[in-house]
Design a protein around this motif. Sequence first.
Motif, short mmCIF file in Angstrom:
data_model
loop_
_atom_site.label_atom_id
_atom_site.label_comp_id
_atom_site.label_asym_id
_atom_site.label_seq_id
_atom_site.Cartn_x
_atom_site.Cartn_y
_atom_site.Cartn_z
N GLU A 145 0.87 -1.17 0.00
CA GLU A 145 0.00 0.00 0.00
C GLU A 145 0.91 1.22 0.00
O GLU A 145 1.52 1.54 1.03
CB GLU A 145 -0.90 0.00 1.24
CG GLU A 145 -1.96 1.09 1.24
CD GLU A 145 -3.03 0.90 0.19
OE1 GLU A 145 -3.43 1.91 -0.43
OE2 GLU A 145 -3.47 -0.26 -0.01
N PRO A 146 1.06 1.91 -1.15
CA PRO A 146 1.97 3.05 -1.19
C PRO A 146 1.59 4.11 -0.15
O PRO A 146 0.44 4.51 -0.06
CB PRO A 146 1.80 3.60 -2.61
CG PRO A 146 1.22 2.47 -3.39
CD PRO A 146 0.39 1.69 -2.43
N ARG A 147 2.56 4.50 0.64
CA ARG A 147 2.35 5.53 1.66
C ARG A 147 2.99 6.82 1.18
O ARG A 147 4.09 6.81 0.63
CB ARG A 147 2.94 5.10 2.99
CG ARG A 147 2.25 3.84 3.56
CD ARG A 147 3.05 3.26 4.72
NE ARG A 147 3.27 4.27 5.76
CZ ARG A 147 4.26 4.21 6.64
NH1 ARG A 147 5.15 3.24 6.58
NH2 ARG A 147 4.38 5.14 7.57
N THR A 148 2.31 7.92 1.40
CA THR A 148 2.85 9.20 0.94
C THR A 148 4.01 9.66 1.81
O THR A 148 4.08 9.36 2.99
CB THR A 148 1.76 10.29 0.93
OG1 THR A 148 1.25 10.45 2.25
CG2 THR A 148 0.62 9.92 -0.01
N TYR A 149 4.92 10.36 1.18
CA TYR A 149 6.02 11.02 1.88
C TYR A 149 6.33 12.29 1.09
O TYR A 149 5.86 12.45 -0.04
CB TYR A 149 7.25 10.11 2.00
CG TYR A 149 7.77 9.56 0.68
CD1 TYR A 149 8.69 10.27 -0.10
CD2 TYR A 149 7.34 8.32 0.21
CE1 TYR A 149 9.15 9.77 -1.30
CE2 TYR A 149 7.81 7.81 -0.99
CZ TYR A 149 8.71 8.53 -1.74
OH TYR A 149 9.18 8.04 -2.94
N GLN A 167 6.16 17.48 -5.48
CA GLN A 167 4.81 17.08 -5.09
C GLN A 167 3.78 18.18 -5.34
O GLN A 167 2.66 17.91 -5.77
CB GLN A 167 4.81 16.67 -3.61
CG GLN A 167 3.51 16.04 -3.15
CD GLN A 167 3.66 15.36 -1.81
OE1 GLN A 167 4.76 15.19 -1.31
NE2 GLN A 167 2.55 14.96 -1.21
N GLN A 168 4.16 19.43 -5.09
CA GLN A 168 3.21 20.53 -5.29
C GLN A 168 2.84 20.67 -6.77
O GLN A 168 1.73 21.06 -7.10
CB GLN A 168 3.79 21.85 -4.76
CG GLN A 168 3.73 21.96 -3.24
CD GLN A 168 4.04 23.36 -2.78
OE1 GLN A 168 5.00 23.98 -3.26
NE2 GLN A 168 3.25 23.89 -1.87
N LYS A 169 3.76 20.33 -7.64
CA LYS A 169 3.53 20.47 -9.08
C LYS A 169 2.80 19.27 -9.67
O LYS A 169 1.90 19.44 -10.51
CB LYS A 169 4.88 20.66 -9.79
CG LYS A 169 4.76 20.97 -11.28
CD LYS A 169 6.13 21.30 -11.86
CE LYS A 169 6.01 21.67 -13.34
NZ LYS A 169 7.33 21.99 -13.93
N HIS A 170 3.17 18.06 -9.26
CA HIS A 170 2.64 16.86 -9.91
C HIS A 170 1.82 15.97 -8.97
O HIS A 170 1.29 14.96 -9.42
CB HIS A 170 3.80 16.02 -10.48
CG HIS A 170 4.58 16.73 -11.54
ND1 HIS A 170 4.04 17.07 -12.76
CD2 HIS A 170 5.87 17.17 -11.56
CE1 HIS A 170 4.97 17.67 -13.49
NE2 HIS A 170 6.08 17.76 -12.79
N GLY A 171 1.73 16.34 -7.69
CA GLY A 171 1.09 15.44 -6.74
C GLY A 171 2.04 14.33 -6.34
O GLY A 171 3.14 14.19 -6.90
#
Length: 200
Positions: free
Chosen positions: A165-169, A174-178
């Motif tokens: 389950e990919p966890r965000t970091y 990230q601000q540009k592409h998520g």
Amino acid sequence: MTTAILQTTYFGPVQWYQKLKRFDHCLIEQYDSYQKQTYRNRCIIATTNGLQALTVPVEHTDEKALVKDLRISDHNQWRRIHWNALMSAYSESPFFEYYADDIRPFFEKRYDFLVDFNEAIRQTICQLIDIQPKVEYTTDYVRQCANDYREVINAKHPQPDSDFEPRTYWQVFQQKHGFQANLSILDLLFCMGPESVFYL
């Protein structure tokens, strides 16, 4: 003892290193036939323009060439191109300078065989993220295995993996592409440093 079977990878994705951490024993297949566009000789990084694949050119005579026999080609100055791409993508990340001296030699030293190159990378990455997996290489082609991730962890056509389950970091762009999930382990390492192990 639980065993997973994996393909060899070039700076493999987070999912691949998760298996190294979570299984008691990992077998890396080296008697499979080479296929193009796999993690065996490519990794995916995040850049200002989006995702970029970095591919190690290999010399192979036919489609039945075994992975263990693949030689690395010196075509197109790929080492310089890959290192420049990593510097461009991650120079602003929190831990790039911290790990650069450990990673740069892979783009300076020449390796003959892809499997040897990938294994040297794996050993270094495991040291940097502080995991000590028990890893062996196959001595023949393994036809069946209960925890077979050779096709599951796939660059072009990933298959379902209920254990991942990919966890965000935090990521540089990230601000540009998520958030971009399951990139090369280098993305996690350069962005999260010593905390990388907690994301596996």
